[in-house]
Design a protein around this motif. Sequence first.
Motif, PDB file in Angstrom:
ATOM      1  N   LEU A 131       0.834  -1.207   0.000  1.00 64.79           N
ATOM      2  CA  LEU A 131       0.000   0.000   0.000  1.00 64.79           C
ATOM      3  C   LEU A 131       0.868   1.256   0.000  1.00 64.79           C
ATOM      4  CD1 LEU A 131      -2.849  -0.932   2.531  1.00 64.79           C
ATOM      5  CD2 LEU A 131      -3.044  -0.684   0.053  1.00 64.79           C
ATOM      6  N   GLU A 132       1.935   1.206   0.769  1.00 63.22           N
ATOM      7  CA  GLU A 132       2.840   2.363   0.808  1.00 63.22           C
ATOM      8  C   GLU A 132       3.547   2.540  -0.532  1.00 63.22           C
ATOM      9  OE1 GLU A 132       6.604   4.048   3.474  1.00 63.22           O
ATOM     10  OE2 GLU A 132       5.677   2.110   3.937  1.00 63.22           O
ATOM     11  N   LYS A 133       3.940   1.434  -1.151  1.00 63.76           N
ATOM     12  CA  LYS A 133       4.617   1.517  -2.447  1.00 63.76           C
ATOM     13  C   LYS A 133       3.660   2.021  -3.527  1.00 63.76           C
ATOM     14  CE  LYS A 133       7.350  -1.245  -5.677  1.00 63.76           C
ATOM     15  NZ  LYS A 133       7.917  -2.596  -5.969  1.00 63.76           N
ATOM     16  N   ALA A 134       2.395   1.610  -3.436  1.00 59.25           N
ATOM     17  CA  ALA A 134       1.392   2.043  -4.425  1.00 59.25           C
ATOM     18  C   ALA A 134       0.884   3.445  -4.148  1.00 59.25           C
ATOM     19  CB  ALA A 134       0.223   1.061  -4.445  1.00 59.25           C
ATOM     20  N   GLY A 138      -5.294   4.192   3.628  1.00 55.27           N
ATOM     21  CA  GLY A 138      -5.065   3.345   4.785  1.00 55.27           C
ATOM     22  C   GLY A 138      -5.546   1.922   4.579  1.00 55.27           C
ATOM     23  N   TYR A 139      -5.163   1.069   5.532  1.00 52.28           N
ATOM     24  CA  TYR A 139      -5.449  -0.367   5.444  1.00 52.28           C
ATOM     25  C   TYR A 139      -6.945  -0.638   5.416  1.00 52.28           C
ATOM     26  CZ  TYR A 139      -5.309  -5.337   6.704  1.00 52.28           C
ATOM     27  OH  TYR A 139      -5.483  -6.703   6.730  1.00 52.28           O
ATOM     28  N   SER A 140      -7.680  -0.087   6.360  1.00 56.76           N
ATOM     29  CA  SER A 140      -9.117  -0.378   6.465  1.00 56.76           C
ATOM     30  C   SER A 140      -9.881   0.151   5.258  1.00 56.76           C
ATOM     31  CB  SER A 140      -9.683   0.218   7.755  1.00 56.76           C
ATOM     32  OG  SER A 140      -9.086  -0.383   8.893  1.00 56.76           O
ATOM     33  N   PRO A 153      -7.782  -4.181  11.777  1.00 54.73           N
ATOM     34  CA  PRO A 153      -6.710  -3.232  11.450  1.00 54.73           C
ATOM     35  C   PRO A 153      -5.411  -3.670  12.126  1.00 54.73           C
ATOM     36  CG  PRO A 153      -8.701  -2.081  12.140  1.00 54.73           C
ATOM     37  CD  PRO A 153      -8.925  -3.535  12.440  1.00 54.73           C
ATOM     38  N   PRO A 154      -4.270  -3.421  11.489  1.00 54.61           N
ATOM     39  CA  PRO A 154      -2.984  -3.883  12.041  1.00 54.61           C
ATOM     40  C   PRO A 154      -2.745  -3.516  13.502  1.00 54.61           C
ATOM     41  CG  PRO A 154      -2.681  -3.114   9.819  1.00 54.61           C
ATOM     42  CD  PRO A 154      -4.103  -2.810  10.163  1.00 54.61           C
ATOM     43  N   PRO A 155      -3.008  -2.279  13.967  1.00 50.54           N
ATOM     44  CA  PRO A 155      -2.754  -1.986  15.384  1.00 50.54           C
ATOM     45  C   PRO A 155      -3.578  -2.866  16.329  1.00 50.54           C
ATOM     46  CG  PRO A 155      -3.024   0.052  14.148  1.00 50.54           C
ATOM     47  CD  PRO A 155      -3.431  -1.054  13.238  1.00 50.54           C
TER      48      PRO A 155
END
Length: 351
Positions: A37-40, A45-47, A226-228
């Motif tokens: 996601l960061e590269k794209a 955000g993830y959600s 979500p990751p956290p």
Amino acid sequence: MSYGISALRVIGALGISFLFIVMLMTAVAQQGVLARLEKAQLTDGYSSALGMLKDVDERRRALPGLIEQERELLGRQADQRYKLRTAEDEFSASWESFVPIARRLERGGLCDLKLPPEPELANYARQLAVWNEVQQCFSEGRMPPAVSSQFETLTKGEGALPPRYRLLSELSGAGARTDGELASVQNALKQARAQSEDELKARRSFSETEVLGTWLLGGGVLIAFPPPMFQILLAFTSGAFGALLVTLVLIVYPNNQINISHSGTPATRTLLGGLIAVCVYIILLGGSAVLGAADAFDEAGANYMTYCAVGVLAGMFSDRVAFWLSDRANVFFQRDRSGADPHPAQAQPAP
């Protein structure tokens, strides 16, 4: 009874091990998703990316139903158009049988009939209006007997225009409704097949998580966290797994050199391992507030394996972690007391 308890313990151990493996697979997949996601440069955000992916999947699941609706509507449309053409031909045939009577009346100046120009007369509604005028003249008895007999024959047969016109109106209305439904379904199909650039990025980012969608691996339920939040679950299962691991070590190698207490049942040791791992996770996130560190761990950005490793170790050596936590507590609360004077000076009386 002992065999039953042993069987339950084995099943419980296998369950904890399998759950930990699934959690670990999900954590690795989530970390890969975050990197992609960061590269794209998908900054929602993830959600939000997962929400877009679910929306795309929901539209894809609706595709078979929409395709079936389109097929049914296309078949209905073709049938209605065939019936409409047949009805138009029958109406035209009835008009061709009737129009000589109307022209004869017009030429004779009878019934006050005046036919509209030919282009206007091609309209079905105008043709019906001419029929109604002749019908009124026939009802009033102002029509010559020969013409009246011909017209009466038409009205009593299948060549009467009003029934033909009603059938045309019904078929035209049904065809218009079918055309509207078909256009709506085809528009929904177009939207279901289309994907935006962000949706394509989300699909590529979550590609590795598709294997976790099987029922055996939880049906993708864990991916929705979500990751956290998922790191809390990972910390607990890591601690439980570590406690289970050291329990099996004590059982298999009773004369070990790990220097761990044998007290407590496997169930209580496992539960304690999970809870104490969560406690360590919270303290690590506290950072400067509890440990005196310069920065706290970034719960969304730190490597998942860091928390997993800390959780496993905390579960394995929960007694040592408990002592470490006690030592941290002493330091923390001692520092808190050092700011206040426990024996404030008594006020001296004035001389």
